[in-house]
Write an enzyme that holds these catalytic residues in place. Structure first.
Site, PDB file in Angstrom:
ATOM      1  N   TYR A  89     -11.246  -8.477   4.942  1.00 12.89           N
ATOM      2  CA  TYR A  89     -10.609  -8.088   6.199  1.00 12.89           C
ATOM      3  C   TYR A  89      -9.552  -7.043   5.902  1.00 12.89           C
ATOM      4  O   TYR A  89      -8.756  -7.192   4.972  1.00 12.89           O
ATOM      5  CB  TYR A  89      -9.955  -9.309   6.851  1.00 12.89           C
ATOM      6  N   ASP A 101      -6.581  -3.032  -0.977  1.00  8.62           N
ATOM      7  CA  ASP A 101      -5.859  -3.623   0.147  1.00  8.62           C
ATOM      8  C   ASP A 101      -5.130  -4.852  -0.389  1.00  8.62           C
ATOM      9  O   ASP A 101      -5.712  -5.925  -0.518  1.00  8.62           O
ATOM     10  CB  ASP A 101      -6.827  -3.983   1.270  1.00  8.62           C
ATOM     11  N   LYS A 140       2.710  -7.855   5.025  1.00  6.43           N
ATOM     12  CA  LYS A 140       3.110  -9.243   4.820  1.00  6.43           C
ATOM     13  C   LYS A 140       4.399  -9.388   3.985  1.00  6.43           C
ATOM     14  O   LYS A 140       5.476  -9.196   4.524  1.00  6.43           O
ATOM     15  CB  LYS A 140       1.923 -10.043   4.273  1.00  6.43           C
TER      16      LYS A 140
HETATM   17  C1  LIG Z   1      -3.269  -9.493   7.089  1.00  3.28           C
HETATM   18  C2  LIG Z   1      -4.134  -8.466   6.460  1.00  3.28           C
HETATM   19  C3  LIG Z   1      -4.290  -7.191   7.021  1.00  3.28           C
HETATM   20  C4  LIG Z   1      -3.747  -6.812   8.363  1.00  3.28           C
HETATM   21  O1  LIG Z   1      -2.358  -6.847   8.407  1.00  3.28           O
HETATM   22  P1  LIG Z   1      -1.631  -6.995   9.851  1.00  3.28           P
HETATM   23  O2  LIG Z   1      -0.184  -6.888   9.508  1.00  3.28           O
HETATM   24  O3  LIG Z   1      -2.065  -8.297  10.399  1.00  3.28           O
HETATM   25  O4  LIG Z   1      -2.103  -5.840  10.677  1.00  3.28           O
HETATM   26  C5  LIG Z   1      -5.011  -6.253   6.308  1.00  3.28           C
HETATM   27  N1  LIG Z   1      -5.564  -6.551   5.121  1.00  3.28           N
HETATM   28  C6  LIG Z   1      -5.436  -7.770   4.553  1.00  3.28           C
HETATM   29  C7  LIG Z   1      -6.037  -8.031   3.214  1.00  3.28           C
HETATM   30  C8  LIG Z   1      -4.731  -8.769   5.215  1.00  3.28           C
HETATM   31  O5  LIG Z   1      -4.655  -9.991   4.675  1.00  3.28           O
END
Ligand SMILES: *Cc1c(COP(=O)(O)O)cnc(C)c1O
Length: 429
Positions: free
Chosen positions: A142, A237, A265
């Site tokens: 994701y 990511d 995060k």
């Molecule tokens: C949470 C997450 C996102 C998206 O971040 P948001 O702050 O919710 O937009 C993207 N990539 C990964 C791996 C994530 O865990």
């Protein structure tokens, strides 16, 4: 009927599904989502002030624990100086330096306000830098909810991308190829057929959105080599894993240097912050230095910078991750023992302050296909039993778990004795 029920019913009249992010609605596990009235340390409190040991930590950011006193103090001081300037301030440079120190692959970075913005912008930058349109992602990874990244491919490596969500144009989805995670042969094949059209490969170097899955030995090395050979940018990511599986993120554990890294995060310590950064020559293509546009009214917000800086400072302390990982170890080992005692097949994964557990008799789960084959109804029974006993886990078997510096041995003991009951409940279905 519990104390959250009337709050949820009222919320549903005014907010879509009663929530502002879908997983919070408990659709996968059923029942009423817990409405939180406050959080402190390792605990969330419900509307009736009932206490829950929290293993979500706001989906990762609260690595120091909720309402950490140093972070709160930094935020209080920042608030007194104004909430937003829309002009540069020194704290942004300080956060950039803190990030670069922890993650040396980042030579320059751009701050934004969410993980979604970070990945979306990194993709645009990669396309602008390479002059190519295609991006390659992996099943079960994701990367936020921007159009190009909400795409899942069919089975064949080169079948055109099919949007995961209505509203994503098929014309756009065709530029997103999706491969199974940990399949090195598929990677070689797609590069041999289309390598010179791929702008970027984006992945979670340890996944946290199809439960927690680690790359197999040699997989990332092969990916790095293929990207370099074909002039494709490798984008990590690390929105979830950054400052979470180790102070330097997954890349510090794996010894591979990505071209770009996306963060979120933990970097905001509970405030809305994202970032992307990496090679200086690539980042130089970004406005105002270069032609690739990206901007944000609240980017680098001074209050968010204060929370992020203080959080990074806290987790940079000597021995922080050793202590954290010890707790994660105790938890995952204890869950495994409790499951086996109850006759429930379970395998686990962990790194730093992040963990996963699968209701599966596999030795290890390494693909989305395997994650999908886990016993979801058993997880759901386990989840509700734990919640009833005051332990708050992520409400889906596709999510990872998070532990914080505030969790104590007593919290872990209480969690594991709840788990012994919950595994029996899981089996009894
Ligand atoms: C949470 C997450 C996102 C998206 O971040 P948001 O702050 O919710 O937009 C993207 N990539 C990964 C791996 C994530 O865990």
């Amino acid at each position: 009927m519990n104390a959250s029920t009337p709050l949820f019913e009222n919320a549903q009249k005014h907010l879509v599904g009663g929530v502002n992010s879908p997983v919070r609605a408990f659709k996968s596990v059923g029942g009423t989502p817990l409405f939180v009235s406050k959080a402190k340390g390792a605990y969330l409190y419900g509307p009736d002030n009932q206490r829950y040991i929290d293993y979500i930590g706001s989906w990762g950011p609260m690595i120091l624990g909720h309402a950490n006193e140093q972070v709160l103090q930094a935020v209080r001081e920042a608030i007194e100086l104004g909430l937003s300037y829309g002009a540069p301030s020194e704290k942004e440079t300080e956060l950039a330096i803190a990030v670069k120190t922890l993650m040396p692959s980042i030579e320059k970075l751009r701050l934004c306000s969410s993980g979604t913005e970070a990945t979306m912008s990194a993709i645009r930058l990669a396309r602008g830098f390479t002059g190519r349109d295609v991006i390659l992602k992996f099943e079960g990874c994701y990367h936020g909810h921007s159009d190009s990244l909400l795409v899942k491919a069919g089975s064949g490596a080169l079948t055109l991308g099919v949007p995961t969500s209505p509203g994503v144009p098929a014309e756009l989805a065709q530029f997103t190829y999706t491969l199974p995670y940990n399949d090195v042969a598929a990677l070689h094949q797609v590069f041999s057929e289309a390598g010179d059209r791929i702008a970027a490969v984006i992945l979670e170097p340890i996944t946290g959105n199809m439960n927690m899955i680690k790359p197999l030995d040699g997989y990332l090395e092969a990916m790095r080599t293929l990207c370099t050979e074909h002039g494709t940018l490798l984008i990590y990511d690390e929105v979830m894993t950054g400052f979470r599986v180790a102070a330097g993120g997954a890349q510090s554990l794996q010894g591979i240097t990505p071209d770009l890294t996306c963060l979120g995060k933990v970097i905001g310590g509970g405030m809305p912050v994202g970032a992307f950064g990496g090679r200086a020559d690539v980042m130089a293509q970004l406005a105002p230095e270069g032609p690739v546009y990206q901007a944000g009214t609240l980017s680098g917000n001074p209050v968010a910078m204060a929370a992020g800086l203080e959080t990074l400072k806290g987790l940079s302390a000597e021995g922080f991750f050793d202590k954290l990982q010890n707790k994660t170890d105790v938890l995952t080992a204890g869950l495994k023992t409790a499951a086996h005692e109850a006759g429930v097949p379970l395998c686990t994964e962990m790194a730093g302050g992040m963990f996963g557990f699968f209701f599966s008799d596999a030795e290890r789960v390494t693909s989305f296909e395997q994650a999908t084959a886990c016993d979801a109804p058993a997880f759901n029974r386990f989840f509700h039993s734990m919640l009833d006993q005051g332990v708050y886990l992520a409400p889906s078997h596709y999510e990872a778990g998070f532990i914080s510096a505030a969790h104590t041995q007593a919290d872990l003991d209480q969690t594991l004795s709840a788990a012994r009951v919950a595994f029996k409940a899981a089996r009894a279905g």
